[in-house]
Design a protein around this motif. Structure first.
Motif, PDB file in Angstrom:
ATOM      1  N   VAL A   1     -32.230  42.217  38.745  1.00 30.98           N
ATOM      2  CA  VAL A   1     -32.366  41.083  39.661  1.00 30.98           C
ATOM      3  C   VAL A   1     -31.166  40.155  39.502  1.00 30.98           C
ATOM      4  N   LEU A   2     -30.830  39.847  38.263  1.00 34.40           N
ATOM      5  CA  LEU A   2     -29.694  38.960  37.996  1.00 34.40           C
ATOM      6  C   LEU A   2     -28.381  39.595  38.467  1.00 34.40           C
ATOM      7  N   ASN A   3     -28.235  40.887  38.260  1.00 33.66           N
ATOM      8  CA  ASN A   3     -27.016  41.577  38.716  1.00 33.66           C
ATOM      9  C   ASN A   3     -26.917  41.576  40.237  1.00 33.66           C
ATOM     10  N   ASN A   4     -28.047  41.726  40.934  1.00 29.13           N
ATOM     11  CA  ASN A   4     -28.031  41.695  42.400  1.00 29.13           C
ATOM     12  C   ASN A   4     -27.520  40.358  42.918  1.00 29.13           C
ATOM     13  N   LEU A   5     -27.827  39.285  42.216  1.00 26.24           N
ATOM     14  CA  LEU A   5     -27.418  37.941  42.634  1.00 26.24           C
ATOM     15  C   LEU A   5     -26.036  37.531  42.124  1.00 26.24           C
ATOM     16  N   ASN A   6     -25.590  38.128  41.040  1.00 20.54           N
ATOM     17  CA  ASN A   6     -24.374  37.685  40.362  1.00 20.54           C
ATOM     18  C   ASN A   6     -23.167  37.673  41.298  1.00 20.54           C
ATOM     19  N   GLY A   7     -22.497  36.524  41.342  1.00 18.91           N
ATOM     20  CA  GLY A   7     -21.294  36.396  42.148  1.00 18.91           C
ATOM     21  C   GLY A   7     -21.525  36.100  43.613  1.00 18.91           C
ATOM     22  N   SER A   8     -22.774  35.885  43.999  1.00 15.85           N
ATOM     23  CA  SER A   8     -23.053  35.563  45.401  1.00 15.85           C
ATOM     24  C   SER A   8     -23.973  34.350  45.485  1.00 15.85           C
ATOM     25  N   ASN A   9     -23.905  33.666  46.604  1.00 13.80           N
ATOM     26  CA  ASN A   9     -24.800  32.528  46.862  1.00 13.80           C
ATOM     27  C   ASN A   9     -24.745  31.443  45.792  1.00 13.80           C
ATOM     28  N   GLY A  10     -23.614  31.287  45.117  1.00 14.25           N
ATOM     29  CA  GLY A  10     -23.509  30.233  44.108  1.00 14.25           C
ATOM     30  C   GLY A  10     -24.238  30.537  42.824  1.00 14.25           C
ATOM     31  N   PHE A  11     -24.474  31.808  42.519  1.00 15.09           N
ATOM     32  CA  PHE A  11     -25.163  32.188  41.286  1.00 15.09           C
ATOM     33  C   PHE A  11     -24.239  33.049  40.432  1.00 15.09           C
ATOM     34  N   SER A  12     -24.178  32.706  39.146  1.00 17.30           N
ATOM     35  CA  SER A  12     -23.476  33.552  38.183  1.00 17.30           C
ATOM     36  C   SER A  12     -24.197  33.448  36.846  1.00 17.30           C
ATOM     37  N   TYR A  13     -24.039  34.456  36.046  1.00 16.47           N
ATOM     38  CA  TYR A  13     -24.647  34.439  34.721  1.00 16.47           C
ATOM     39  C   TYR A  13     -23.825  35.296  33.773  1.00 16.47           C
ATOM     40  N   SER A  14     -24.042  35.093  32.495  1.00 17.44           N
ATOM     41  CA  SER A  14     -23.420  35.945  31.491  1.00 17.44           C
ATOM     42  C   SER A  14     -24.460  36.280  30.437  1.00 17.44           C
ATOM     43  N   TYR A  15     -24.216  37.388  29.776  1.00 18.58           N
ATOM     44  CA  TYR A  15     -25.144  37.849  28.746  1.00 18.58           C
ATOM     45  C   TYR A  15     -24.343  38.490  27.625  1.00 18.58           C
ATOM     46  N   SER A  16     -25.000  38.688  26.515  1.00 16.20           N
ATOM     47  CA  SER A  16     -24.416  39.423  25.410  1.00 16.20           C
ATOM     48  C   SER A  16     -25.420  40.477  24.971  1.00 16.20           C
ATOM     49  N   VAL A  17     -24.941  41.406  24.176  1.00 15.28           N
ATOM     50  CA  VAL A  17     -25.817  42.448  23.654  1.00 15.28           C
ATOM     51  C   VAL A  17     -26.008  42.205  22.168  1.00 15.28           C
TER      52      VAL A  17
END
Length: 138
Positions: A62-78
């Protein structure tokens, strides 16, 4: 921690058993909507997004589908022990020094419930409302 390990091992086990009747073509999976809200309790900023998830998919998708569009971005670590860890949303990151983090919640009938698994294991339901809330711990 046991629940997280079971989730990871179950996923790996399913990868090797395609003949169990699981759909093998992406077109055979149903895709359904999911609402995602971002709430920053420290600044009172709020934003809402609509995305989709494939049947059996996880919040990470879900987060990947939104990432970089519509003013949404996120980052994660493993994390080697716990898997995917949500680090920042729209440039706002948690901090050990400030005691801040992104809390993962689901909302149903006005009631908020903390997710028991992270973005790599949680499977959103059809029309579910997921909330990423930036907050402090004591």
């Amino acid at each position: 921690m046991t629940r997280k390990m079971i989730c990871l091992f179950s996923f790996v086990a399913l990868l090797s058993f395609v003949e169990l009747g699981l759909p093998v073509k992406p077109a055979e999976f149903e895709t359904y909507p999911v609402k995602l809200s971002i709430i920053n309790e420290l600044t009172n900023d709020k934003a809402s997004f609509t995305s989709s998830v494939t049947e059996g998919g996880v919040l990470f998708g879900v987060l990947n589908n939104l990432n970089g569009s519509n003013g949404f971005s996120y980052s994660y670590s493993v994390n080697n022990n716990f898997g995917l860890y949500l680090e920042s949303v729209n440039g706002v990151a948690g901090s050990d020094n400030d005691h801040t983090y992104w809390e993962l919640l689901t909302e149903s009938e006005g009631r908020l419930t903390r997710l028991e698994t992270g973005i790599g294991c949680y499977q959103p339901k059809k029309d579910e409302h997921i909330i990423l809330r930036f907050t402090k711990w004591n």
